[in-house]
Design an enzyme around this catalytic site. Structure first.
Site, short mmCIF file in Angstrom:
data_model
loop_
_atom_site.label_atom_id
_atom_site.label_comp_id
_atom_site.label_asym_id
_atom_site.label_seq_id
_atom_site.Cartn_x
_atom_site.Cartn_y
_atom_site.Cartn_z
N HIS A 137 0.80 -1.24 0.00
CA HIS A 137 0.00 0.00 0.00
C HIS A 137 0.83 1.28 0.00
O HIS A 137 0.30 2.35 -0.32
CB HIS A 137 -0.93 0.04 1.22
N ASP A 172 -3.45 -10.90 -1.70
CA ASP A 172 -3.86 -10.29 -0.43
C ASP A 172 -5.35 -9.96 -0.53
O ASP A 172 -5.86 -9.72 -1.62
CB ASP A 172 -3.04 -9.00 -0.26
N HIS A 174 -6.66 -7.30 0.32
CA HIS A 174 -6.75 -5.87 -0.03
C HIS A 174 -6.12 -5.62 -1.40
O HIS A 174 -5.14 -6.26 -1.77
CB HIS A 174 -6.04 -5.01 1.02
N ASP A 261 -4.12 -12.45 4.61
CA ASP A 261 -5.40 -11.98 5.15
C ASP A 261 -6.57 -12.42 4.28
O ASP A 261 -7.72 -12.17 4.61
CB ASP A 261 -5.40 -10.47 5.36
N TYR A 300 -3.49 -11.10 9.69
CA TYR A 300 -3.67 -10.51 11.01
C TYR A 300 -4.15 -11.50 12.07
O TYR A 300 -4.43 -11.10 13.19
CB TYR A 300 -4.58 -9.27 10.89
#
Length: 430
Positions: A137, A172, A174, A261, A300
């Site tokens: 990110h 991922d 995200h 994640d 996480y």
């Protein structure tokens, strides 16, 4: 078909010792847990193990703005109250806090990905692994989503010195927005991200309609998914799209971000993937037999992150791991059943067949616009990054000797490297 892949694995024990704060979901300790599983399963004996160099500020500034790198270098928890304007400017705060040894943490995880790219470029290995990397990110001038330095962009920039085209794949949960943004206007990197999209889910980008611009038009691929996707739907879509991408784009190297994640039960995720499903993507990409750089990413629920990345290290080594986790320093985290695999989850799968079919059709349609392998005039390959000489006279004698300086003076015995596979002290070939 290569007879046996040569695998380089990068790890520094210091990377797992930093602490983002009491309620922060990012726990770098998961990297220590992963490494200890790798050791417990004896996988270190089948790879070359390296401690990465700490990336110099000037290396980080190959992508990031020099002022941002300089600020990260100087800021500490005890001085941050003096710089409210800069903290806002560089997006440091709740998601991306200032913590003790922040810059060293960035130097280590970025150094691992840069070193991995160097070894691939010099044909010293076929696959390079840096589970500490994958912080997708981070932007040129700011931190974002727990990421400060975008090691993936730095690694890809290294690979581009030797390869006309690099393929970036992101699994991922995200969207891989920082990497996509960095290469949005070029056809020399194709980015392909599979992620949750919608419902204000972070970072809010990654619609199927985002395809790149100018020379990069059609070279950004987004696969936006809804909650609850399972192994079967995910891996079928992944294999269909990635096989067509490789066939069309003909990359010289692949970077695979393996954010964990997207696993079932993740504290911030919303997918139903089992470790088997997640690892199937890794197995599939490995089969292309192209130079492959593997990183971690999000994740996480830390015991599941460690399970996943240890299992995927086994996949990359063509080594099947027993499901019962061997004795190791973190065994208590794997109670009560001490098993390596985790099953898929039970969130309702909101991805209908027609929805996935439409996404697939959109992506494959866009791929048709790409000329087979865009022609790239390869210039003379620039040298691997110039590293400045270390001037001891400039060192402040009052600063404590850091762990890396000590590492140069003594052999560490806390990482259990074996004989010939311990390459910490033989880095001339980097």
């Amino acid at each position: 078909m290569r007879s046996k892949d040569r695998i380089s694995y990068f790890y520094d024990g210091d990377v797992g010792n930093v602490y983002f704060g009491p309620n922060h979901p990012m726990k770098p300790h998961r990297l220590c847990m992963t490494h200890h599983l790798v050791l417990a399963y004896q996988l270190h004996k089948k790879m070359e193990i390296y401690r990465p160099h700490k990336a110099y500020p000037v290396e980080l500034a190959q992508f990031h703005s020099a002022d941002y790198v300089e600020f990260l270098h100087r800021i500490t928890p005890s001085t941050e109250h003096l710089f409210p304007n800069e903290l806002a400017k560089y997006n440091l705060g709740e998601d991306c806090p200032v913590f003790e040894n922040l810059f060293e943490f960035c130097q280590i995880y970025a150094g691992g990905t840069i070193d991995a790219a160097h070894r691939l470029n010099n044909e010293l290995c076929d696959i390079a692994i840096n589970w500490a990397g994958g912080l997708h990110h981070a932007k040129k001038c700011e931190a974002s989503g727990f990421c400060y330095i975008n090691d993936l962009v730095l690694g890809i920039l290294e690979l581009l010195k030797h390869h006309a085209r690099v393929l970036y794949i992101d699994i991922d949960v995200h969207h891989g927005d920082g990497v996509e943004e960095a290469f949005y206007f070029t056809n020399r990197v194709m980015t392909v991200s599979f992620h949750k999209y919608g419902d204000m889910f972070f970072p809010g980008t990654g619609d199927v309609k985002e395809i790149g611009e100018r020379e990069g038009k059609f070279y950004a691929i987004n696969v936006p998914l809804k909650d609850g996707i399972d192994d079967n739907s995910f891996t079928r879509l992944f294999k269909t799209i990635i096989s067509k991408v490789v066939e069309t784009y003909l990359p010289g190297a692949i970077v695979l971000q393996c954010g964990a994640d997207s696993l079932a039960g993740d504290r911030l995720g919303c997918f139903n993937l089992s470790i088997d499903g997640h690892a199937e993507c890794v197995r599939f990409v490995k089969k292309f037999n192209l130079p492959l750089l593997i990183t971690g990413g999000g994740g996480y629920t830390k015991e599941n992150v460690a399970r996943c990345w240890a299992f995927e290290t086994g996949v990359l080594l063509d080594t099947e791991l027993p499901n019962e986790i061997p004795e190791n320093d973190y065994i208590k985290f794997f109670e009560p059943d001490y098993s390596l695999k985790i099953p898929g989850g039970h969130i309702e799968n909101l991805n209908s067949k027609s929805y996935l079919g439409t996404i697939k059709m959109n992506v494959l349609e866009n791929l048709r616009y790409i000329q087979h392998a865009p022609g790239v005039q390869m210039q003379e390959v620039p040298p691997d990054f110039y590293l400045p000489d270390f001037d001891e006279d400039e060192q402040n004698p009052d600063e404590r000797m850091d762990q890396h300086t000590q590492d140069k003076q003594i052999q560490r015995d806390d990482e259990y490297y074996d004989g010939d596979n311990d390459n910490d002290h033989n880095m001339e070939d980097m």
